[in-house]
Design a protein around this motif. Structure first.
Motif, short mmCIF file in Angstrom:
data_model
loop_
_atom_site.label_atom_id
_atom_site.label_comp_id
_atom_site.label_asym_id
_atom_site.label_seq_id
_atom_site.Cartn_x
_atom_site.Cartn_y
_atom_site.Cartn_z
N PRO A 1 0.80 -1.23 0.00
CA PRO A 1 0.00 0.00 0.00
C PRO A 1 0.84 1.28 0.00
O PRO A 1 0.40 2.31 -0.48
CB PRO A 1 -0.84 -0.11 1.28
N ALA A 2 2.06 1.22 0.55
CA ALA A 2 2.97 2.36 0.52
C ALA A 2 4.18 1.96 -0.31
O ALA A 2 4.72 0.86 -0.15
CB ALA A 2 3.40 2.74 1.93
N ILE A 3 4.58 2.84 -1.20
CA ILE A 3 5.73 2.58 -2.08
C ILE A 3 6.68 3.76 -2.04
O ILE A 3 6.28 4.89 -1.77
CB ILE A 3 5.29 2.30 -3.54
N GLY A 4 7.96 3.49 -2.30
CA GLY A 4 8.96 4.55 -2.32
C GLY A 4 9.22 5.00 -3.75
O GLY A 4 9.52 4.18 -4.62
N LEU A 5 9.07 6.29 -3.99
CA LEU A 5 9.38 6.87 -5.30
C LEU A 5 10.68 7.65 -5.20
O LEU A 5 10.89 8.41 -4.25
CB LEU A 5 8.26 7.81 -5.76
N VAL A 6 11.56 7.47 -6.17
CA VAL A 6 12.84 8.18 -6.18
C VAL A 6 12.59 9.62 -6.61
O VAL A 6 11.98 9.87 -7.65
CB VAL A 6 13.85 7.50 -7.13
N VAL A 7 13.06 10.57 -5.77
CA VAL A 7 12.88 11.98 -6.07
C VAL A 7 14.19 12.72 -6.30
O VAL A 7 14.19 13.85 -6.79
CB VAL A 7 12.06 12.70 -4.97
N GLU A 8 15.32 12.09 -5.95
CA GLU A 8 16.61 12.74 -6.14
C GLU A 8 17.70 11.69 -6.15
O GLU A 8 17.65 10.73 -5.39
CB GLU A 8 16.87 13.74 -5.00
N THR A 9 18.70 11.88 -7.03
CA THR A 9 19.84 10.97 -7.08
C THR A 9 21.12 11.75 -7.38
O THR A 9 21.08 12.84 -7.95
CB THR A 9 19.68 9.90 -8.19
N SER A 10 22.25 11.16 -7.00
CA SER A 10 23.55 11.69 -7.38
C SER A 10 24.56 10.55 -7.35
O SER A 10 24.33 9.54 -6.69
CB SER A 10 24.00 12.82 -6.45
N CYS A 11 25.66 10.72 -8.08
CA CYS A 11 26.69 9.70 -8.10
C CYS A 11 28.05 10.34 -8.38
O CYS A 11 28.15 11.23 -9.23
CB CYS A 11 26.38 8.65 -9.18
N ALA A 12 29.06 9.88 -7.67
CA ALA A 12 30.45 10.27 -7.92
C ALA A 12 31.21 9.00 -8.33
O ALA A 12 31.01 7.94 -7.73
CB ALA A 12 31.07 10.87 -6.67
N TYR A 13 32.05 9.13 -9.34
CA TYR A 13 32.77 7.98 -9.89
C TYR A 13 34.25 8.09 -9.55
O TYR A 13 34.85 9.15 -9.69
CB TYR A 13 32.58 7.94 -11.41
#
Length: 151
Positions: A60-72
């Motif tokens: 009934p509750a789900i997580g939606l991605v609202v922000e991301t970042s990545c360093a390589y």
């Protein structure tokens, strides 16, 4: 902006295996940058499923991605075996921000490090909702003591 430090294995609470795929490589012979975001999603959602916290089609509750970042920091390429380290960097009422490290299997330093934020929403209304109590308890454990090096 300052470049983030390259995290070590001890910064993460749980590890999940990942396998590079032939299609992950780009024309430069390494895993393309956008693929790392798929690794993040796969690691975190796989953890949720394994913990019994997510029924993909029915929760009934789900997580939606609202922000991301990545360093390589280091290239990886097919056929490298990888591990994703997961920790909780911030836990709010309806959101959680994860710290994620992508490691070559057994390596002490991350090849890439990212963050992403889930906002929990009610599946039906798509409106923010508090993180369910069982999920919150599991996420609290990811803020605890680091996993053992053999994890």
């Amino acid at each position: 902006m300052s470049r983030p430090e390259r995290p070590r294995r001890a910064a993460f609470r749980v590890f999940r295996p990942l396998q590079t795929r032939w299609m992950d490589n780009d024309v430069y012979g390494h895993v393309n940058n956008v693929v790392y975001y798929s690794y993040f999603d796969t690691a975190v959602n796989g953890w949720y499923v394994d913990e019994g916290l997510l029924e993909i089609a029915a929760s009934p509750a789900i997580g939606l991605v609202v922000e991301t970042s990545c360093a390589y920091f280091e290239s990886v390429a097919f056929p490298d075996a990888l591990e994703a380290g997961i920790a909780v960097a911030r836990l709010g009422t309806s959101s959680v921000t994860y710290a994620i490290g992508i490691f070559k299997a057994g390596a002490d330093e991350a090849a890439a490090a990212g963050r992403f934020t889930h906002v929990f929403v009610a599946r039906e209304s798509q409106r923010p909702t508090p993180i369910p109590p069982d999920t919150r308890a599991a996420l609290e454990r990811l803020r605890g003591a680091p996993a053992s090096p053999s994890a």
